[in-house]
Scaffold this active site. Structure first.
Site, mmCIF file in Angstrom:
data_model
loop_
_atom_site.group_PDB
_atom_site.id
_atom_site.type_symbol
_atom_site.label_atom_id
_atom_site.label_comp_id
_atom_site.label_asym_id
_atom_site.label_seq_id
_atom_site.Cartn_x
_atom_site.Cartn_y
_atom_site.Cartn_z
ATOM 1 N N HIS A 1 -3.648 -1.849 -5.500
ATOM 2 C CA HIS A 1 -2.692 -2.616 -6.298
ATOM 3 C C HIS A 1 -1.845 -3.537 -5.424
ATOM 4 C CE1 HIS A 1 0.774 -0.229 -4.937
ATOM 5 N NE2 HIS A 1 0.017 0.855 -5.087
ATOM 6 N N CYS B 1 -1.972 5.252 -2.294
ATOM 7 C CA CYS B 1 -2.672 4.091 -2.846
ATOM 8 C C CYS B 1 -2.999 3.100 -1.722
ATOM 9 C CB CYS B 1 -1.817 3.404 -3.900
ATOM 10 S SG CYS B 1 -1.606 4.369 -5.413
#
Length: 454
Positions: free
Chosen positions: A365, A383
């Site tokens: 992301h 992440c």
């Protein structure tokens, strides 16, 4: 995935197998002499039943006295209807109970396909090779050969006979069906596994039933590939090729469960088939040590950019993952992964261009707050973060089923099941050990196997 429906034990379902025979009904068993004595001279008496799965019928219980009828082509043997036994699971047997022999027997289903079977040496019995599927309609065409007691006793007298029967239809609650995934009619990446969610569990201690189920779940790809099912648990299977799917392939999945008998009173029911296609082979490779991601399309590098991955205590999982979905805007909170509010590691952010790779919340992301660390340090909570521009490009480049590979990292390996599609982290030999069609003795145990206990 659809919710699973369980029963108490594999044998908890009532059995409801039977057949209806067009003929004259004599409901109780009787010996050949009794039947022959009570039948007209022109009649032939046949017993019929579907008996236990452990072997052929010894004394089929339902009897039919066939008498002469007239048709446009001459004389045939005909009668009325009878219901066969409902506690039967095995092959259907026809037995001639009056003197003579069954000179020829042909049994076909409603589509005219012949049912395989064998006749006894003396020509008095025919037994189907296997149990007949539930809800089927069948026609038996017999040539009954009987001694001629007239002027030429050495010449047998032949008559045609026609019997129609059907096997009982199982109720909905007695049917084993399957829901396939992913959704059909779409294009996916070459790493997309096929999932099969059974409506009822098939436990590991029923290997024969598992083999029947697995053979019935048919996968065909164009171009062809070698592939196999893996029993994730008693109601879930995954299918993948030995390597990835070919790019721009067509995959068709079909269930042959309908009408199958699995023992314990369980029948197969109808299930919706699945067809989907694959797109280009797209693979995003994150090199944790180099702090960069390279995206490949059909083996050619198309873009490389800096990233940051999980810091100490929150290391990004290594290995092969599959894109599960994409969210243009998602709210991420630390308490969703066990970080207490008020902790220095707690976060509550709205994140753009999020590509999901695990169900527990690992994404690729946009992370504009960590631009200084991207390419130089790992600072995320697991992440893979990148610039907003790179995240938007990646978001619009990948699709569900595309591959995400994390190399040269420090985190635990991606698990095969339970937190996304980690199926590709099992080698082919180990994957094959998850199939009910693989000989466990020949395959042997796998060191450090990731196969779940069933």
């Amino acid at each position: 995935m659809p919710s699973r429906r369980y029963v108490r034990g594999w044998g908890a379902l009532p059995l409801a197998v039977g057949a209806v025979l067009v003929g004259t009904a004599a409901q109780s068993p009787a010996g050949p002499a009794t039947l022959a004595a009570g039948a007209p001279d022109s009649a032939a008496v046949v017993s019929v039943d579907s008996c236990g799965a452990e072997g052929p019928c010894l004394e089929p219980r339902h009897t039919v006295a066939l008498s002469v009828g007239h048709t446009s082509v001459g004389h045939t043997l005909t009668g009325r209807s009878v219901m066969l036994g409902e506690q039967a699971t095995g092959p259907v047997t026809l037995l001639l109970r009056t003197p003579g022999r069954l000179a020829d027997i042909t049994v076909t289903d409603r589509r005219g396909r012949r049912v395989a079977g064998v006749s006894s040496a003396d020509g008095t019995r025919w037994t189907s090779d296997t149990a007949l599927p539930a809800g089927g309609r069948y026609t038996a065409r017999l040539v009954v050969e009987r001694p001629d007691h007239g002027a030429r006793p050495e010449t047998p007298h032949r008559r045609l006979a026609r019997l129609e029967f059907r096997t009982a239809v199982a109720t909905i609650d007695e049917r084993l069906t399957v829901a396939f995934g992913p959704k059909g009619g779409r294009t996916y990446g070459v790493g997309q596994p096929i999932t099969a969610e059974l409506s009822r569990p098939v436990p590991a201690d029923s290997p024969g039933a598992r083999r029947l189920v697995e053979r019935a779940l048919q996968v065909r790809a164009e171009p062809r590939v070698e592939g196999s099912w893996y029993w994730v648990d008693s109601a879930t299977l995954h299918y993948r090729p030995r390597g990835y799917w070919p790019a721009r392939a067509i995959i068709r999945v079909h269930s042959g469960l309908d009408g199958q008998r699995f023992g314990g009173g369980l029948y197969g029911g109808p299930s919706r088939p699945l067809t989907f296609t694959t797109g280009d082979r797209v693979e995003a490779v994150t090199d944790v040590a180099a702090l960069e991601m390279t995206v490949f399309r059909d083996g050619r590098a198309v873009r490389t950019f800096p990233v940051t991955t999980g810091k100490a205590g929150y290391r990004t999982r290594g290995g092969i993952k599959v894109v599960l979905g994409k969210e243009p805007l998602v709210r991420m909170r630390g308490d969703s992964i066990g970080i207490a509010r008020g902790s220095r590691d707690f976060y509550d952010l709205k994140v753009r261009w999020a590509t999901r790779v695990t169900w527990s919340g690992e994404y690729l992301h946009a992370a504009p707050w960590s631009l200084d660390a991207q390419g130089s340090d790992n600072v995320s909570h697991g992440c893979t973060g990148m610039s907003t521009e790179d995240a938007a490009w990646l978001f619009h480049t990948v699709r569900e089923g595309d591959l995400v590979r994390v190399v040269n990292g420090y985190g635990e390996p991606m698990t095969p099941f339970g937190n996304g599609f980690g199926d590709w982290n099992l080698g082919w030999a180990e994957w094959r050990r998850g199939s009910a069609l693989t000989d466990p003795v020949a395959a042997g145990p796998a060191a450090g196997s990731l196969r779940p206990a069933l």
